[in-house]
Design a protein around this motif. Structure first.
Motif, PDB file in Angstrom:
ATOM      1  N   VAL A 240       5.149  -3.369   5.022  1.00 55.36           N
ATOM      2  CA  VAL A 240       6.282  -2.476   4.765  1.00 55.36           C
ATOM      3  C   VAL A 240       6.110  -1.769   3.425  1.00 55.36           C
ATOM      4  O   VAL A 240       6.416  -0.576   3.294  1.00 55.36           O
ATOM      5  CB  VAL A 240       7.609  -3.258   4.821  1.00 55.36           C
ATOM      6  CG1 VAL A 240       8.771  -2.401   4.340  1.00 55.36           C
ATOM      7  CG2 VAL A 240       7.867  -3.739   6.256  1.00 55.36           C
ATOM      8  N   ARG A 241       5.602  -2.466   2.426  1.00 54.02           N
ATOM      9  CA  ARG A 241       5.326  -1.844   1.131  1.00 54.02           C
ATOM     10  C   ARG A 241       4.362  -0.667   1.309  1.00 54.02           C
ATOM     11  O   ARG A 241       4.587   0.432   0.775  1.00 54.02           O
ATOM     12  CB  ARG A 241       4.714  -2.876   0.179  1.00 54.02           C
ATOM     13  CG  ARG A 241       4.279  -2.311  -1.173  1.00 54.02           C
ATOM     14  CD  ARG A 241       3.620  -3.383  -2.032  1.00 54.02           C
ATOM     15  NE  ARG A 241       2.348  -3.827  -1.486  1.00 54.02           N
ATOM     16  CZ  ARG A 241       1.176  -3.247  -1.735  1.00 54.02           C
ATOM     17  NH1 ARG A 241       1.124  -2.182  -2.519  1.00 54.02           N
ATOM     18  NH2 ARG A 241       0.065  -3.733  -1.218  1.00 54.02           N
ATOM     19  N   ARG A 242       3.306  -0.871   2.055  1.00 56.18           N
ATOM     20  CA  ARG A 242       2.320   0.190   2.273  1.00 56.18           C
ATOM     21  C   ARG A 242       2.876   1.290   3.176  1.00 56.18           C
ATOM     22  O   ARG A 242       2.578   2.468   2.987  1.00 56.18           O
ATOM     23  CB  ARG A 242       1.047  -0.409   2.872  1.00 56.18           C
ATOM     24  CG  ARG A 242       0.296  -1.299   1.883  1.00 56.18           C
ATOM     25  CD  ARG A 242      -0.953  -1.919   2.483  1.00 56.18           C
ATOM     26  NE  ARG A 242      -0.664  -3.042   3.350  1.00 56.18           N
ATOM     27  CZ  ARG A 242      -0.997  -3.119   4.621  1.00 56.18           C
ATOM     28  NH1 ARG A 242      -1.611  -2.122   5.226  1.00 56.18           N
ATOM     29  NH2 ARG A 242      -0.703  -4.199   5.311  1.00 56.18           N
ATOM     30  N   TYR A 243       3.703   0.897   4.145  1.00 55.43           N
ATOM     31  CA  TYR A 243       4.312   1.884   5.046  1.00 55.43           C
ATOM     32  C   TYR A 243       5.209   2.849   4.261  1.00 55.43           C
ATOM     33  O   TYR A 243       5.173   4.060   4.480  1.00 55.43           O
ATOM     34  CB  TYR A 243       5.124   1.178   6.132  1.00 55.43           C
ATOM     35  CG  TYR A 243       5.620   2.106   7.221  1.00 55.43           C
ATOM     36  CD1 TYR A 243       4.916   2.246   8.409  1.00 55.43           C
ATOM     37  CD2 TYR A 243       6.788   2.850   7.064  1.00 55.43           C
ATOM     38  CE1 TYR A 243       5.351   3.109   9.408  1.00 55.43           C
ATOM     39  CE2 TYR A 243       7.235   3.705   8.046  1.00 55.43           C
ATOM     40  CZ  TYR A 243       6.513   3.820   9.219  1.00 55.43           C
ATOM     41  OH  TYR A 243       6.957   4.685  10.205  1.00 55.43           O
ATOM     42  N   LYS A 244       6.002   2.300   3.359  1.00 54.70           N
ATOM     43  CA  LYS A 244       6.909   3.148   2.574  1.00 54.70           C
ATOM     44  C   LYS A 244       6.121   4.115   1.689  1.00 54.70           C
ATOM     45  O   LYS A 244       6.582   5.224   1.413  1.00 54.70           O
ATOM     46  CB  LYS A 244       7.845   2.273   1.739  1.00 54.70           C
ATOM     47  CG  LYS A 244       8.899   1.550   2.563  1.00 54.70           C
ATOM     48  CD  LYS A 244       9.682   0.565   1.712  1.00 54.70           C
ATOM     49  CE  LYS A 244      10.667   1.259   0.788  1.00 54.70           C
ATOM     50  NZ  LYS A 244      11.850   1.759   1.485  1.00 54.70           N
ATOM     51  N   HIS A 265      -4.751  -4.247   8.061  1.00 57.03           N
ATOM     52  CA  HIS A 265      -5.742  -3.271   7.609  1.00 57.03           C
ATOM     53  C   HIS A 265      -5.172  -1.858   7.615  1.00 57.03           C
ATOM     54  O   HIS A 265      -4.735  -1.357   8.657  1.00 57.03           O
ATOM     55  CB  HIS A 265      -6.980  -3.318   8.506  1.00 57.03           C
ATOM     56  CG  HIS A 265      -7.634  -4.666   8.571  1.00 57.03           C
ATOM     57  ND1 HIS A 265      -8.358  -5.187   7.516  1.00 57.03           N
ATOM     58  CD2 HIS A 265      -7.668  -5.594   9.566  1.00 57.03           C
ATOM     59  CE1 HIS A 265      -8.820  -6.383   7.861  1.00 57.03           C
ATOM     60  NE2 HIS A 265      -8.416  -6.649   9.095  1.00 57.03           N
ATOM     61  N   ASP A 266      -5.213  -1.207   6.475  1.00 56.31           N
ATOM     62  CA  ASP A 266      -4.707   0.164   6.359  1.00 56.31           C
ATOM     63  C   ASP A 266      -5.369   1.103   7.361  1.00 56.31           C
ATOM     64  O   ASP A 266      -4.700   1.907   8.013  1.00 56.31           O
ATOM     65  CB  ASP A 266      -4.948   0.701   4.940  1.00 56.31           C
ATOM     66  CG  ASP A 266      -3.797   0.370   3.998  1.00 56.31           C
ATOM     67  OD1 ASP A 266      -2.852  -0.319   4.439  1.00 56.31           O
ATOM     68  OD2 ASP A 266      -3.848   0.787   2.833  1.00 56.31           O
ATOM     69  N   ALA A 272      -6.808   8.109  10.602  1.00 60.04           N
ATOM     70  CA  ALA A 272      -6.663   9.298  11.452  1.00 60.04           C
ATOM     71  C   ALA A 272      -6.485   8.916  12.910  1.00 60.04           C
ATOM     72  O   ALA A 272      -5.740   9.553  13.660  1.00 60.04           O
ATOM     73  CB  ALA A 272      -7.876  10.207  11.277  1.00 60.04           C
ATOM     74  N   THR A 273      -7.176   7.849  13.322  1.00 60.88           N
ATOM     75  CA  THR A 273      -7.042   7.323  14.687  1.00 60.88           C
ATOM     76  C   THR A 273      -6.702   5.845  14.602  1.00 60.88           C
ATOM     77  O   THR A 273      -7.445   5.077  13.979  1.00 60.88           O
ATOM     78  CB  THR A 273      -8.341   7.498  15.483  1.00 60.88           C
ATOM     79  OG1 THR A 273      -8.694   8.885  15.522  1.00 60.88           O
ATOM     80  CG2 THR A 273      -8.177   6.980  16.907  1.00 60.88           C
ATOM     81  N   ARG A 274      -5.604   5.448  15.182  1.00 59.05           N
ATOM     82  CA  ARG A 274      -5.203   4.044  15.113  1.00 59.05           C
ATOM     83  C   ARG A 274      -6.136   3.169  15.945  1.00 59.05           C
ATOM     84  O   ARG A 274      -6.577   3.544  17.023  1.00 59.05           O
ATOM     85  CB  ARG A 274      -3.757   3.874  15.592  1.00 59.05           C
ATOM     86  CG  ARG A 274      -2.767   4.427  14.601  1.00 59.05           C
ATOM     87  CD  ARG A 274      -1.355   3.997  14.897  1.00 59.05           C
ATOM     88  NE  ARG A 274      -0.438   4.614  13.935  1.00 59.05           N
ATOM     89  CZ  ARG A 274       0.871   4.502  13.970  1.00 59.05           C
ATOM     90  NH1 ARG A 274       1.447   3.782  14.931  1.00 59.05           N
ATOM     91  NH2 ARG A 274       1.617   5.100  13.076  1.00 59.05           N
ATOM     92  N   ASN A 275      -6.389   1.995  15.409  1.00 62.85           N
ATOM     93  CA  ASN A 275      -7.232   1.027  16.098  1.00 62.85           C
ATOM     94  C   ASN A 275      -6.368   0.223  17.064  1.00 62.85           C
ATOM     95  O   ASN A 275      -5.724  -0.744  16.682  1.00 62.85           O
ATOM     96  CB  ASN A 275      -7.898   0.106  15.072  1.00 62.85           C
ATOM     97  CG  ASN A 275      -8.811  -0.915  15.717  1.00 62.85           C
ATOM     98  OD1 ASN A 275      -8.938  -0.976  16.935  1.00 62.85           O
ATOM     99  ND2 ASN A 275      -9.446  -1.720  14.892  1.00 62.85           N
TER     100      ASN A 275
END
Length: 420
Positions: A240-244, A265-266, A272-275
């Motif tokens: 959530v920290r990284r999402y914000k 993993h970011d 660009a393409t979600r894993n």
């Protein structure tokens, strides 16, 4: 590898749960009303959404709360999930053979529970006589859950079945948002939270772990239980920290990760393409009593369980791109088949190397290598592992049977790997 049901992970909160909420400005003379009236606008500001209606509050005795939750444990779906995970983790040597998982949850509930929010009834329950010092720490956390449920159906999110990896990822956002926002608000609700924490963000992880170390029953639990219950709070709050930071102004529950890989993993989520993990389909196996997946995080836990090497377990599970297992009951005991698909042949080879060390420690036996197949004949179990190419992908096939048992319980030529 999410221990217990999705519901258990929320009820077995890492901080004692106390709930009550009201709309700012609304008249309220209930318990903790002043505290809640002060917290609610801060929570609305942090999440960027407002309470649509104040959740209903009911006070209950500790015995009433405990009785309600114990009844939930006995519901068919919850009971089946717990039974399946108990048999799976005992087979893999991750739980003691003498441990009764459902009874353990009862003990932890008794140790920690002070109240809960029930998304099915939309009611906030709080234990009568809950100590004010705990209330002051926990109330924000549970108010976030109440607000979340007014914008997404938490009950439906927690009813994902047959995909424990995805369920763990969803739970990480639910609990992670509540944990992050609670700390953010308590730190002042402005600026970079990590910069405001003494010791940076890592101090947050340490604080969560240390808070649970004070809980005797939790701290005595097997590693898989502790880590699975910690994951939504530690890894979830970090997500959530990284999402914000990456998606300012967006509501994370509208854009959920589908795997623990995406949580950790970011590049897997924010790239660009979600894993998106591949779908593995196992053929029908007579006697199957449980079928699910472990995900990258669960795979990591298994390797760490038997090697006690954190770096190796992280490295070996990196590159995971999907898995599926089945527990099969036979006359000689339970067996397991497990198929994992990897992004590259190198990733598969690293996994096999780490698994080889894990099996040697677990079974006290060295492998016999025949072609691309490794076999361990231990006193407790017999294991075979091989690498195959299926649909152009590197797939590791694993079979675990009672000592000297038949390892040909599955036709691996019928295993399917499908991109999603």
């Amino acid at each position: 590898m999410g221990i217990g049901t999705k519901r258990m992970r929320r009820w077995l909160a890492l901080i004692p749960i106390v709930l009550i909420a009201c709309r700012p400005g609304a008249k309220s003379d209930g318990p903790f009303a002043e505290k809640v009236a002060d917290d609610v606008p801060k929570i609305e500001k942090a999440l960027g959404v407002k309470f649509k209606t104040p959740p209903k509050l009911e006070l209950k005795t500790r015995d009433e709360v405990r009785g309600f939750l114990l009844q939930k444990l006995k519901e068919p779906v919850a009971a089946k999930e717990i039974a399946d995970q108990e048999v799976t983790y005992k087979l893999l040597g991750m739980l003691p053979d003498t441990m009764h998982l459902s009874n353990f949850f009862v003990r932890v509930l008794t140790e920690q529970i002070l109240g809960y929010y029930d998304p099915k009834t939309k009611v906030l329950y709080v234990v009568k006589g809950a100590p004010d010092d705990y209330v002051g720490v926990t109330i924000m956390h549970e108010l976030v859950h109440a607000l979340q449920d007014q914008y997404v159906n938490i009950d439906s999110l927690e009813n994902i079945s047959g995909d424990d990896d995805r369920a763990a990822a969803v739970q990480a956002v639910i609990e992670g948002q509540a944990t992050y926002e609670q700390v953010f608000i308590m730190a002042g609700g402005n600026g970079n939270l990590a910069a405001q924490l003494p010791g940076g963000w890592e101090s947050m992880r340490t604080t969560i772990r240390e808070s649970q170390a004070t809980q005797p029953i939790f701290s005595s639990a097997p590693m898989v239980i502790q880590e699975s219950l910690l994951f939504p709070y530690i890894n979830g709050a970090d997500f959530v920290r990284r999402y914000k930071s990456q998606r300012p102004g967006k509501f994370p529950l509208y854009d959920l990760p589908v795997s623990t890989t995406q949580v950790m993993h970011d590049s897997a989520f924010f790239g660009a393409t979600r894993n998106v993990p591949s779908l593995i389909t196992l053929p029908s196996i007579p006697g199957t009593v449980a079928e699910n997946n472990f995900g990258e995080f669960g795979t990591r836990l298994y390797i760490y369980q038997h090697t006690h090497d954190q770096d190796e377990s992280i490295r070996a599970a990196d590159g995971w791109d999907g898995d599926r297992y089945a527990v099969v009951k036979s006359g000689s005991g339970n067996a397991m088949v497990w198929a994992t698909v990897w992004k590259t042949p190198t990733d598969a080879a690293e996994f096999v190397s780490a698994m080889s060390e894990a099996e040697q420690h677990r079974l006290f036996a060295k492998p016999t290598i025949t072609g691309d197949t490794r076999r361990w004949d231990g006193r407790a179990r017999t294991v075979e592992m091989s690498v195959k190419e299926i649909g152009g992908r590197s797939v590791v096939l694993y079979v675990d049977v009672p000592p000297g048992g038949n390892t040909h319980i599955i036709d691996f030529s019928q295993v399917k790997v499908t991109a999603r």
